[in-house]
Design an enzyme around this catalytic site. Structure first.
Site, PDB file in Angstrom:
ATOM      1  N   GLY A   1      44.039  85.038 -44.822  1.00 22.79           N
ATOM      2  CA  GLY A   1      42.435  85.784 -44.846  1.00 22.79           C
ATOM      3  C   GLY A   1      43.005  87.105 -44.006  1.00 22.79           C
ATOM      4  O   GLY A   1      43.990  87.290 -43.647  1.00 22.79           O
TER       5      GLY A   1
ATOM      6  N   ARG B   1      44.602  81.695 -51.114  1.00 24.48           N
ATOM      7  CA  ARG B   1      45.270  79.984 -52.566  1.00 24.48           C
ATOM      8  C   ARG B   1      46.442  80.925 -53.190  1.00 24.48           C
ATOM      9  O   ARG B   1      46.606  80.897 -54.686  1.00 24.48           O
ATOM     10  CB  ARG B   1      43.611  80.269 -53.542  1.00 24.48           C
ATOM     11  CG  ARG B   1      43.306  81.329 -54.067  1.00 24.48           C
ATOM     12  CD  ARG B   1      42.485  82.026 -54.596  1.00 24.48           C
ATOM     13  NE  ARG B   1      41.870  82.440 -55.408  1.00 24.48           N
ATOM     14  CZ  ARG B   1      41.934  83.890 -54.806  1.00 24.48           C
ATOM     15  NH1 ARG B   1      41.827  84.477 -53.712  1.00 24.48           N
ATOM     16  NH2 ARG B   1      41.754  84.777 -55.861  1.00 24.48           N
TER      17      ARG B   1
ATOM     18  N   ASP C   1      49.665  81.395 -40.080  1.00 22.54           N
ATOM     19  CA  ASP C   1      51.265  80.363 -39.688  1.00 22.54           C
ATOM     20  C   ASP C   1      50.967  79.793 -41.574  1.00 22.54           C
ATOM     21  O   ASP C   1      52.263  80.222 -42.589  1.00 22.54           O
ATOM     22  CB  ASP C   1      50.727  79.071 -39.413  1.00 22.54           C
ATOM     23  CG  ASP C   1      48.853  78.740 -39.710  1.00 22.54           C
ATOM     24  OD1 ASP C   1      48.679  79.292 -40.427  1.00 22.54           O
ATOM     25  OD2 ASP C   1      48.686  77.466 -39.472  1.00 22.54           O
ATOM     26  N   GLY C   2      49.558  79.718 -42.285  1.00 21.35           N
ATOM     27  CA  GLY C   2      50.155  79.407 -43.643  1.00 21.35           C
ATOM     28  C   GLY C   2      51.186  80.476 -44.945  1.00 21.35           C
ATOM     29  O   GLY C   2      52.100  79.678 -45.833  1.00 21.35           O
ATOM     30  N   THR C   3      50.499  81.662 -44.749  1.00 18.46           N
ATOM     31  CA  THR C   3      51.997  82.904 -45.105  1.00 18.46           C
ATOM     32  C   THR C   3      53.367  82.672 -44.507  1.00 18.46           C
ATOM     33  O   THR C   3      53.750  83.643 -45.830  1.00 18.46           O
ATOM     34  CB  THR C   3      51.108  84.116 -44.895  1.00 18.46           C
ATOM     35  OG1 THR C   3      49.060  84.084 -45.516  1.00 18.46           O
ATOM     36  CG2 THR C   3      51.236  85.130 -45.879  1.00 18.46           C
TER      37      THR C   3
ATOM     38  N   THR D   1      46.144  87.166 -37.211  1.00 19.14           N
ATOM     39  CA  THR D   1      45.057  86.332 -37.138  1.00 19.14           C
ATOM     40  C   THR D   1      44.324  86.908 -35.896  1.00 19.14           C
ATOM     41  O   THR D   1      45.075  86.629 -35.189  1.00 19.14           O
ATOM     42  CB  THR D   1      45.820  84.691 -37.387  1.00 19.14           C
ATOM     43  OG1 THR D   1      44.080  83.836 -37.219  1.00 19.14           O
ATOM     44  CG2 THR D   1      47.263  84.386 -36.429  1.00 19.14           C
ATOM     45  N   ILE D   2      43.215  86.511 -36.510  1.00 17.04           N
ATOM     46  CA  ILE D   2      42.085  87.030 -34.979  1.00 17.04           C
ATOM     47  C   ILE D   2      42.392  85.450 -34.065  1.00 17.04           C
ATOM     48  O   ILE D   2      41.582  85.310 -32.720  1.00 17.04           O
ATOM     49  CB  ILE D   2      40.394  86.908 -35.871  1.00 17.04           C
ATOM     50  CG1 ILE D   2      40.463  85.091 -37.329  1.00 17.04           C
ATOM     51  CG2 ILE D   2      40.450  87.970 -36.792  1.00 17.04           C
ATOM     52  CD1 ILE D   2      38.816  85.677 -36.688  1.00 17.04           C
ATOM     53  N   ASP D   3      43.117  84.412 -34.645  1.00 16.89           N
ATOM     54  CA  ASP D   3      42.724  83.280 -33.851  1.00 16.89           C
ATOM     55  C   ASP D   3      43.970  83.202 -32.899  1.00 16.89           C
ATOM     56  O   ASP D   3      44.014  81.809 -31.908  1.00 16.89           O
ATOM     57  CB  ASP D   3      43.168  82.274 -35.137  1.00 16.89           C
ATOM     58  CG  ASP D   3      42.126  81.911 -35.969  1.00 16.89           C
ATOM     59  OD1 ASP D   3      40.863  82.203 -35.821  1.00 16.89           O
ATOM     60  OD2 ASP D   3      42.901  81.429 -36.867  1.00 16.89           O
TER      61      ASP D   3
ATOM     62  N   ASP E   1      46.729  82.014 -32.943  1.00 16.48           N
ATOM     63  CA  ASP E   1      47.520  81.071 -32.820  1.00 16.48           C
ATOM     64  C   ASP E   1      48.627  80.669 -33.246  1.00 16.48           C
ATOM     65  O   ASP E   1      49.159  79.782 -33.433  1.00 16.48           O
ATOM     66  CB  ASP E   1      46.336  79.360 -33.356  1.00 16.48           C
ATOM     67  CG  ASP E   1      46.106  80.002 -35.202  1.00 16.48           C
ATOM     68  OD1 ASP E   1      46.689  81.055 -35.851  1.00 16.48           O
ATOM     69  OD2 ASP E   1      45.768  79.087 -35.744  1.00 16.48           O
TER      70      ASP E   1
ATOM     71  N   GLY F   1      38.046  80.275 -34.817  1.00 19.20           N
ATOM     72  CA  GLY F   1      39.589  80.362 -34.448  1.00 19.20           C
ATOM     73  C   GLY F   1      40.044  79.132 -34.906  1.00 19.20           C
ATOM     74  O   GLY F   1      41.265  78.686 -34.365  1.00 19.20           O
ATOM     75  N   ARG F   2      39.777  78.268 -35.480  1.00 19.20           N
ATOM     76  CA  ARG F   2      40.104  77.293 -36.179  1.00 19.20           C
ATOM     77  C   ARG F   2      41.008  75.917 -35.371  1.00 19.20           C
ATOM     78  O   ARG F   2      39.255  75.611 -34.654  1.00 19.20           O
ATOM     79  CB  ARG F   2      41.115  77.385 -37.581  1.00 19.20           C
ATOM     80  CG  ARG F   2      41.230  77.026 -38.528  1.00 19.20           C
ATOM     81  CD  ARG F   2      42.557  76.973 -39.466  1.00 19.20           C
ATOM     82  NE  ARG F   2      42.720  78.447 -40.345  1.00 19.20           N
ATOM     83  CZ  ARG F   2      42.007  78.372 -41.520  1.00 19.20           C
ATOM     84  NH1 ARG F   2      41.557  77.483 -41.429  1.00 19.20           N
ATOM     85  NH2 ARG F   2      42.253  80.032 -42.080  1.00 19.20           N
TER      86      ARG F   2
ATOM     87  N   HIS G   1      31.985  85.760 -39.946  1.00 19.16           N
ATOM     88  CA  HIS G   1      33.333  86.655 -40.916  1.00 19.16           C
ATOM     89  C   HIS G   1      33.202  88.057 -40.185  1.00 19.16           C
ATOM     90  O   HIS G   1      33.476  89.106 -39.977  1.00 19.16           O
ATOM     91  CB  HIS G   1      33.013  86.618 -42.315  1.00 19.16           C
ATOM     92  CG  HIS G   1      33.492  85.601 -43.014  1.00 19.16           C
ATOM     93  ND1 HIS G   1      33.277  84.421 -42.489  1.00 19.16           N
ATOM     94  CD2 HIS G   1      35.012  85.336 -43.443  1.00 19.16           C
ATOM     95  CE1 HIS G   1      33.763  83.559 -43.097  1.00 19.16           C
ATOM     96  NE2 HIS G   1      35.142  83.856 -43.346  1.00 19.16           N
TER      97      HIS G   1
ATOM     98  N   ARG H   1      36.388  89.428 -37.954  1.00 19.67           N
ATOM     99  CA  ARG H   1      37.013  89.125 -38.757  1.00 19.67           C
ATOM    100  C   ARG H   1      36.818  91.400 -39.044  1.00 19.67           C
ATOM    101  O   ARG H   1      38.207  91.929 -40.167  1.00 19.67           O
ATOM    102  CB  ARG H   1      36.696  88.957 -39.987  1.00 19.67           C
ATOM    103  CG  ARG H   1      37.926  87.525 -40.029  1.00 19.67           C
ATOM    104  CD  ARG H   1      38.942  87.168 -40.296  1.00 19.67           C
ATOM    105  NE  ARG H   1      38.496  87.167 -41.771  1.00 19.67           N
ATOM    106  CZ  ARG H   1      38.575  86.129 -42.876  1.00 19.67           C
ATOM    107  NH1 ARG H   1      38.451  84.606 -42.485  1.00 19.67           N
ATOM    108  NH2 ARG H   1      38.510  85.749 -44.079  1.00 19.67           N
TER     109      ARG H   1
HETATM  110  O1  F6P Z   1      42.229  81.583 -39.500  1.00 20.84           O
HETATM  111  C1  F6P Z   1      40.975  82.884 -39.061  1.00 20.84           C
HETATM  112  C2  F6P Z   1      39.796  82.609 -39.448  1.00 20.84           C
HETATM  113  O2  F6P Z   1      38.990  83.361 -39.723  1.00 20.84           O
HETATM  114  C3  F6P Z   1      39.415  81.374 -39.019  1.00 20.84           C
HETATM  115  O3  F6P Z   1      38.666  81.795 -37.659  1.00 20.84           O
HETATM  116  C4  F6P Z   1      38.241  80.468 -40.197  1.00 20.84           C
HETATM  117  O4  F6P Z   1      37.966  79.084 -39.530  1.00 20.84           O
HETATM  118  C5  F6P Z   1      38.446  80.698 -41.352  1.00 20.84           C
HETATM  119  O5  F6P Z   1      40.089  82.011 -41.023  1.00 20.84           O
HETATM  120  C6  F6P Z   1      37.646  81.508 -42.706  1.00 20.84           C
HETATM  121  O6  F6P Z   1      37.898  81.693 -43.469  1.00 20.84           O
HETATM  122  P1  F6P Z   1      37.116  82.123 -44.553  1.00 20.84           P
HETATM  123  O7  F6P Z   1      37.821  83.205 -44.319  1.00 20.84           O
HETATM  124  O8  F6P Z   1      38.077  81.335 -45.561  1.00 20.84           O
HETATM  125  O9  F6P Z   1      35.840  81.139 -44.689  1.00 20.84           O
END
Ligand code: F6P
Length: 366
Positions: A15, A79, A120-122, A142-144, A146, A187-188, A287, A290
């Site tokens: 993201g 993805r 973390d994924g990337t 990441t905005i989270d 984490d 924030g997941r 969003h 973000r």
């Molecule tokens: O990891 C960043 C984040 O904005 C999380 O806070 C949120 O759960 C997720 O991505 C939302 O993802 P998407 O943009 O795929 O809906």
């Protein structure tokens, strides 16, 4: 020790977060100014390596004026995992490992460094590619907030500012109409956005994934406020918050490629409070957290991360991630950063400060 950096590529994955362009700019300018490198941008995350036209040259002109811009001039993909990529074969959707194809494309580019900006994924994909010999340096985004090993990721401060402004706006309307306002935040599985913005925005209740909550405790806080003369309440609810003994609320389930999407806990908390006789409204900030221009802090951090990543690559520090520790940007192994995700410290001063102010985490009935 490596001192030449002839060919450098940069990509953004997962993201978006405010500050991505500031990193791209810092990487490009530092590589050109200090090492006279040829710099390339990879479009749409790792996908760009195996997509026609997915690798573009970046020069000083290409990054001019992008410092205050949100999003990413390179595009991104959540993805685009080369180890598990969804493709259509014979009319069927299948998940394939195309990492060999990606690695072959990287080798063909003869890169001295690939700067990977991601969450973390990337970064986990970057670590797997590093294990296969790809010269990777990671930048935590990441905005989270984490990601382990670093005190802060860029993007977090901007999300915090937006969430805090939302509380300020909800505050006046809540007070005017004597309502309970619930604000669901991103924030997941980490509660940093809700905790920090909740404190900064004067929330009365903060529900975070790290502290399972009881609805009765939330209600008790609202009653206490009314008894003390405050006829409105503000609730910060992290999207990953869950009832004691319950599960997080998901909007959609994940699969081999997509992670599950959290969302809906704010509505559930709001419906309960409304049913107890308090006029309640729920806002899902989504969003908005973000998008848009990064704060000065995120521009500053992102720029330092990007510049440091190039210096780390030039000194041979491959397989590393830049991190903020004691206000200094330093390299740490990607494996260390990804070993344990960062979560709110329940005994840390932020939680203690909130409790001291009388903010409820929904975990007590007293
Ligand atoms: O990891 C960043 C984040 O904005 C999380 O806070 C949120 O759960 C997720 O991505 C939302 O993802 P998407 O943009 O795929 O809906």
């Amino acid at each position: 020790m490596k001192t030449s950096l002839k060919r450098v590529a940069v990509l953004t994955g997962g993201g978006d977060a405010p500050g991505l362009n500031a990193v791209i700019r810092a990487v490009t300018k530092t590589a050109i100014n200090l090492y006279d490198s040829d710099v390339f941008g990879i479009l749409d995350g790792y996908d760009g390596f195996i997509t026609p036209g997915g690798v573009i040259p970046l020069d000083l002109g290409a990054v001019r004026g992008i410092l205050p811009l949100g999003g990413t001039i390179l595009g991104t993909a959540n993805r685009g995992n080369p180890f598990a990529r969804k493709v259509i074969r014979d009319g069927q959707e299948v998940v394939l490992d195309v990492s060999d194809e990606v690695i072959a494309a990287i080798q063909k580019l003869e890169l001295d460094a690939l700067i990977v900006i991601g969450g973390d994924g990337t970064l986990r994909i970057a670590m797997e590619l590093a294990a296969k010999g790809v010269p990777v340096v990671g930048v935590p985004k990441t905005i989270d907030n984490d990601i382990g090993g670093t005190e802060v990721t860029f993007g977090f401060d901007t999300a915090l500012m937006i969430a805090t402004e939302a509380f300020d706006r909800l505050h006046t309307t809540a007070e005017a109409l004597h309502r309970v306002m619930v604000l669901e935040l991103m924030g997941r599985d980490a509660g940093f956005i809700a905790l920090h913005s909740g404190v900064a925005g004067g929330a009365d209740v903060i529900l975070i994934p790290e502290i399972p909550f009881k609805l009765e405790a939330v209600l008790k806080k609202i009653h206490q406020r009314i008894e003390s003369g405050s006829r409105f309440s503000l609730l910060a609810v992290s999207e990953g918050a869950r009832l004691l003994g319950g599960q997080p609320v998901y909007r959609s389930s994940g699969d081999a490629v997509y992670v599950p999407r959290l969302g809906g806990v704010g509505q559930e908390v709001g419906a309960y409070i409304q049913a107890q006789g308090f006029e309640t409204r729920v806002t899902v900030l989504g969003h908005v957290q973000r998008g848009g221009s990064p704060t000065a802090f995120d521009r500053w951090l992102a720029t330092r991360y990007g510049a440091a990543a190039v210096r780390v690559a030039a000194s041979g520090g491959l397989g590393q991630m830049v991190a903020l520790r004691n206000a200094q940007v330093i390299p740490i192994p990607l494996s260390e950063a990804l070993a344990v995700p960062k979560r709110v410290d329940l005994n840390g001063d932020a939680v203690l400060a909130a409790r001291g102010l009388g903010i409820s985490f929904g975990d007590e009935l007293d």
